[in-house]
Write a protein that holds these residues in place. Sequence first.
Motif, PDB file in Angstrom:
ATOM      1  N   SER A 295       0.843  -1.191   0.000  1.00 60.24           N
ATOM      2  CA  SER A 295       0.000   0.000   0.000  1.00 60.24           C
ATOM      3  C   SER A 295       0.882   1.248   0.000  1.00 60.24           C
ATOM      4  CB  SER A 295      -0.927   0.010   1.217  1.00 60.24           C
ATOM      5  OG  SER A 295      -0.192   0.074   2.419  1.00 60.24           O
ATOM      6  N   ASP A 302      -1.723   1.659  -5.175  1.00 58.79           N
ATOM      7  CA  ASP A 302      -1.042   0.566  -4.509  1.00 58.79           C
ATOM      8  C   ASP A 302      -0.444  -0.397  -5.529  1.00 58.79           C
ATOM      9  OD1 ASP A 302      -1.857   1.698  -2.116  1.00 58.79           O
ATOM     10  OD2 ASP A 302      -3.691   0.509  -2.042  1.00 58.79           O
ATOM     11  N   THR A 327      -3.296   5.146   0.797  1.00 50.83           N
ATOM     12  CA  THR A 327      -3.577   3.952   1.582  1.00 50.83           C
ATOM     13  C   THR A 327      -2.571   3.812   2.711  1.00 50.83           C
ATOM     14  OG1 THR A 327      -4.486   2.848  -0.359  1.00 50.83           O
ATOM     15  CG2 THR A 327      -3.884   1.457   1.490  1.00 50.83           C
ATOM     16  N   SER A 330      -3.663  -2.287   4.706  1.00 48.53           N
ATOM     17  CA  SER A 330      -4.549  -3.151   3.933  1.00 48.53           C
ATOM     18  C   SER A 330      -4.713  -4.481   4.652  1.00 48.53           C
ATOM     19  CB  SER A 330      -3.986  -3.370   2.525  1.00 48.53           C
ATOM     20  OG  SER A 330      -2.649  -3.861   2.586  1.00 48.53           O
ATOM     21  N   VAL A 345      -8.761  -1.795   1.849  1.00 44.96           N
ATOM     22  CA  VAL A 345      -7.689  -0.825   2.017  1.00 44.96           C
ATOM     23  C   VAL A 345      -8.208   0.352   2.841  1.00 44.96           C
ATOM     24  CG1 VAL A 345      -6.404  -1.452  -0.051  1.00 44.96           C
ATOM     25  CG2 VAL A 345      -8.204   0.239  -0.218  1.00 44.96           C
ATOM     26  N   ASN A 347      -7.785   4.132   3.971  1.00 41.90           N
ATOM     27  CA  ASN A 347      -7.254   5.340   3.346  1.00 41.90           C
ATOM     28  C   ASN A 347      -7.352   6.549   4.265  1.00 41.90           C
ATOM     29  OD1 ASN A 347      -6.804   3.969   0.847  1.00 41.90           O
ATOM     30  ND2 ASN A 347      -8.975   4.188   0.367  1.00 41.90           N
TER      31      ASN A 347
END
Length: 422
Positions: A295, A302, A327, A330, A345, A347
């Motif tokens: 990420s 990513d 990100t 994950s 993911v 963020n």
Amino acid sequence: MLLLSIRVVCMLLNCQFTKNKNNNICCAIFAPKIYSTIIGFVHWGWILPFCPDSYREGADEGKCTEPIMVEHNSKIMKKIYFTLIALMYILPIYSQLFEKIESGDIVADFSDSRSVNFVDVNNDGWEDIFISNGINPGVENLFYLNNGAGNYSKVTSGDIVGHPAPFDGATFADIDNDGNLDAFAVTWYGIKNYLYYGNGDGTFNYDSGAAPSMGTTYSETASWGDMDNDGDLDLYVTNSTNLNGTSLKNDLYKNNGDGSFTKINGGVAVIQAHPSRSVNWTDYDNDGDLDLFVSNESNRPDDLYRNDGNGNFSVAPNAPSQSIRSTMSSSWGDIDNDGDLDLFVANSGFYSEQKNQLFKNNGDGTFSEITSGPAADFGCSYGSNFGDYDNDGDLDLVVANGFCNGSIFNFLYLNDGQGNFS
């Protein structure tokens, strides 16, 4: 909760709670037929089978059939009625899934924490807790041994808590196959990383000469995985940017199986300079080897690297498509129990919210983005993890938020078993 209800009803009514030969739970009880206006009950009811593949007492084979009408008197019905009323008050007692612990060293110690690991480092069957701290110019990490029943003792000496440094992530694994967990903790601000070998009794020895411990880094986290299926765990380390904002290359170390590591300098997984935050080893294509998902922050897409089985990586085609997002972490898990690993993911912008993302693995090397549930929420999300917190056989999701303006709340999502979250 349903199983608990059945047990309580059976206990109070003194009726049978058993399992058939297929290990399916069966309970036959009398249940009142109550009018929708709750004005009373009639003097008849039915037997409720609570397992779809079970059989009733006296039956040898087959599935549950239609309810069997039985006769019973008002005395029994009143007993059932008041039992069900009692359950309305009893069950909420068991509905609290988490209890906040407000005493003990773990919650009393002040720290600038970056990561936490639940690991059994002394092989006593209890999960211990390691917490990395990231304040600059540096502070020792925190380590607590589990004494059983949720009681912990703080470790105040030894290598694992003896190095003041601006730590970030940490990861544990048995890297020398001696049955004991070892540790790797990464740092930022151009400080070297730290590899510790576990002795199996809760103590660790720092290996300053190991390849992963050498050099200056701006590392965020790391993860262990056997990239070449040789039985030894290899190490991937993510690096973000230096103090000037320049993106750095990530690091990959091959475990030689003799306590030493060789740094891999070639290949797409280590030659691309991206502002990376976290890494997952995951077999996204079910071909029997571990691939890499990295990420990236700073609104950089990513990276998904496909493993050919020998530790050689290539950029995966049809990787999860991402809009401009940063990100921070994950998580992979099979959210719909179809045998393929799906992707979440987390963020976050710079002290600003972004939408998180959820991708369904289609089983053919492609992914479909799901825009409802966890992906519909904005957050300053830095951590996430799949886990079956309600023990119903499917993976739920927790998301940790931080470094944001305004009020900060974490997210907990319940999976309905089909990959739909609420």
